[in-house]
Design an enzyme around this catalytic site. Structure first.
Site, short mmCIF file in Angstrom:
data_model
loop_
_atom_site.label_atom_id
_atom_site.label_comp_id
_atom_site.label_asym_id
_atom_site.label_seq_id
_atom_site.Cartn_x
_atom_site.Cartn_y
_atom_site.Cartn_z
CG ASN A 159 107.83 16.74 96.30
OD1 ASN A 159 108.75 16.12 96.83
ND2 ASN A 159 107.25 16.31 95.20
CD GLN A 189 107.18 21.93 97.65
OE1 GLN A 189 106.55 22.82 98.22
NE2 GLN A 189 106.97 21.63 96.38
CB ALA A 209 112.76 26.53 92.97
CB CYS A 337 107.04 16.89 88.95
SG CYS A 337 107.27 18.50 89.70
#
Ligand code: PLP
Length: 397
Positions: A159, A189, A209, A337
Site C-alpha cells: 500500500n 490494494q 475492501a 493509516c
C-alpha cells in the site's frame, strides 16, 4: 478549479454505480435479512446476490465470501483464524514446540498487529524480510518454511510503494514445504486494480475492501478457498456462518459489487489504464525533479499500476503534501493509516531506504481515469510546491 485527488490508495470516492446500488438497496432491501417475512427475504436475496456477484466479478467463483466491515477486520479474521485452525497440527509437526507464523515485513499494520495477537497466544511469530524494492523473494520464504508453520501472511500489493508480490509462487512453496500452513493474502490494494482473477493468487484466504475500489466505506470481504475452515471468533446472532455475527450491511455489499463490476469493466476496456498513467506521471515528475527517487521495483510488471511512491531528497513529505494541497493536488505520504510525521514507516525501514529519505516519501495513487492534463498539473504543482519550500526558510530568515 476542482481539486485533483491522487490519494485513491487511502480511499477512492464511491463510483456513481456504487452510489446508485447503495441507494437502491437502502430503498428496497433495508430490512433485516434474518427476518422471516417478505421484506426480510428481499433483503436476504439482495445480499446473497451481491455476495455471489462479488465472488464472480473478483474472480473467485465457488469461494466462500464472508462479508465484514473493513480490510482490517477481513485480515484479522483470515490471518488469526487460519493460524488458530492450523495450530495443533503445526505444533505436532514441531514435536511439541510452538507453531510458527510467518508475516511479511512490509505488511500493512493490521496484518502485523494480527501477528502480535498470535505472539500473545503463544505462536512463534517471525518476519519474512523483503528486498530493497519490497519483494518477498521465494528463496527467502523457502528458507523459513518447515512443517511447524501454521500461517504465512504476505500481501498481494504493498500500500505504500506498490510492489506486487509473487503470491502464487509463495503459496505453492508454502504448500510444498509447510503442508499444515495456511496462506493468507491481504489483497486490499490489489483488488479492482488488476485484471487477473483473484483466485489465481492461489492463497487460502484473501482480504479485500470496498473503499479502495470505489465502493462505499464499511464493506469488506474475506474470501476463503473452497474447503478452508476457520474457528468461530464472534459471539452473536450467527450471521455469516458464525464467522462475523451482526446484522448484514446489504446496501454496502450491493455498492461493493457494483463498484467491483465497474472496475472490472474499466480494466477490460483499457487493461493498461493504470500503468500508462503511472508511467506518464513518473515522466512528468522526473522532468521537473530529476533527483526524485522512485521506490519499488524498476520493472513495471512487478508494480501495482495505481501507486507511485517517490522520495524527495531534502524535503519533508508532510510539508510538501500541505503545499501541494494548497495548490489543489491531494496526495498521500506513505500510508494514511500511520500518517503522523513522527512515525517512521516500517515499510520504508523494511526496504532499507536511507534514513535521510524516510520522512520525504510522497505517494501518488491513481484511479485510472486521470487525463494527461491532470498528470501534467500534478507535476507542475509539485515543482512549484518544492520550489516554494526551498526558498521559504531564506525569506523568513
Ligand atoms: N491492507 C492494506 C494493504 C491497506 O492499504 C489497508 C488500508 O489502507 C488495509 C489493509 C486496512 O483496510 P481498512 O482501512 O479498510 O481497515
Amino acid at each position: 478549479m476542482a481539486a485533483l485527488y491522487l490519494d485513491h490508495a487511502a480511499a477512492s470516492p464511491p463510483l456513481p454505480e456504487a452510489l446508485a446500488a447503495h441507494a437502491a438497496a437502502l430503498r428496497e432491501a433495508w430490512a433485516n435479512p434474518s427476518s422471516l417475512h417478505g421484506a426480510g427475504a428481499a433483503a436476504a436475496l439482495a445480499f446473497e446476490r451481491a455476495r455471489a456477484e462479488l465472488a464472480e466479478t473478483l474472480g473467485a467463483p465457488g469461494w466462500r465470501a464472508v462479508a465484514c466491515a473493513t480490510g482490517t477486520e477481513a485480515n484479522a479474521l483470515g490471518a488469526i483464524g487460519m493460524a488458530r485452525a492450523a495450530r495443533r497440527r503445526a505444533e505436532r509437526a514441531a514435536g511439541g514446540g510452538p507453531a510458527r507464523a510467518l508475516i511479511g515485513s512490509a505488511e500493512h499494520r493490521c496484518v502485523r498487529e494480527a501477528g502480535a495477537v498470535l505472539a500473545r497466544e503463544g505462536f512463534a511469530v517471525e518476519e519474512v524480510p523483503v528486498d530493497a524494492v519490497g519483494t518477498v523473494r521465494p528463496e527467502t520464504l523457502a528458507a523459513l518454511l518447515r512443517p511447524d508453520v501454521a500461517l504465512v501472511a504476505v500481501q498481494a500489493a504493498n500500500n505504500e510503494i506498490g510492489t506486487l508480490q509473487p503470491i502464487a509462487t509463495l503459496a505453492a512453496l508454502t504448500r510444498a514445504r509447510a503442508p499444515e500452513a495456511a496462506f493468507h493474502c491481504d489483497a486490499v490494494q490489489w483488488a479492482g486494480k488488476r485484471a487477473e482473477a483473484i483466485a489465481a493468487l492461489d492463497a487460502d484466504a484473501i482480504a479485500v475492501a470496498a473503499h479502495k475500489l470505489g465502493g462505499v466505506r464499511g464493506s469488506a470481504l474475506l474470501l476463503l478457498r473452497p474447503g478452508a475452515r476457520l474457528p468461530l471468533p464472534f459471539w452473536g446472532g450467527g450471521q455469516e456462518g458464525g464467522l462475523r455475527a451482526g446484522t448484514e450491511d446489504v446496501a454496502g455489499l450491493a455498492a461493493f459489487a457494483a463498484a467491483a463490476r465497474a472496475r472490472a469493466a474499466l480494466l477490460r476496456r483499457e487493461p493498461r489504464a493504470l500503468h500508462a498513467r503511472r508511467a506518464q506521471l513518473w515522466e512528468e515528475l522526473k522532468s521537473v525533479a530529476p533527483d526524485l527517487v522512485r521506490l519499488g521495483p524498476p520493472d513495471e510488471s512487478d508494480c501495482l499500476g495505481s501507486i507511485l511512491a517517490v522520495a524527495v531528497p531534502g524535503a519533508r513529505a508532510r510539508t510538501l503534501l500541505t503545499a501541494l494541497d494548497a495548490r489543489g493536488v491531494q496526495v498521500g505520504s506513505g500510508s494514511a493509516c500511520h500518517g503522523s510525521a513522527t512515525v517512521v514507516s516500517p515499510v520504508l525501514e523494511a526496504i532499507g531506504l536511507a534514513p535521510a529519505l524516510r520522512g520525504s516519501v510522497l505517494r501518488f495513487s491513481l484511479r485510472g481515469d486521470e487525463t494527461p492534463a491532470d498528470l501534467a498539473r500534478a507535476a507542475a504543482a509539485f515543482a512549484e510546491a518544492r520550489a516554494e519550500l526551498a526558498v521559504t526558510p531564506a525569506r523568513r530568515g
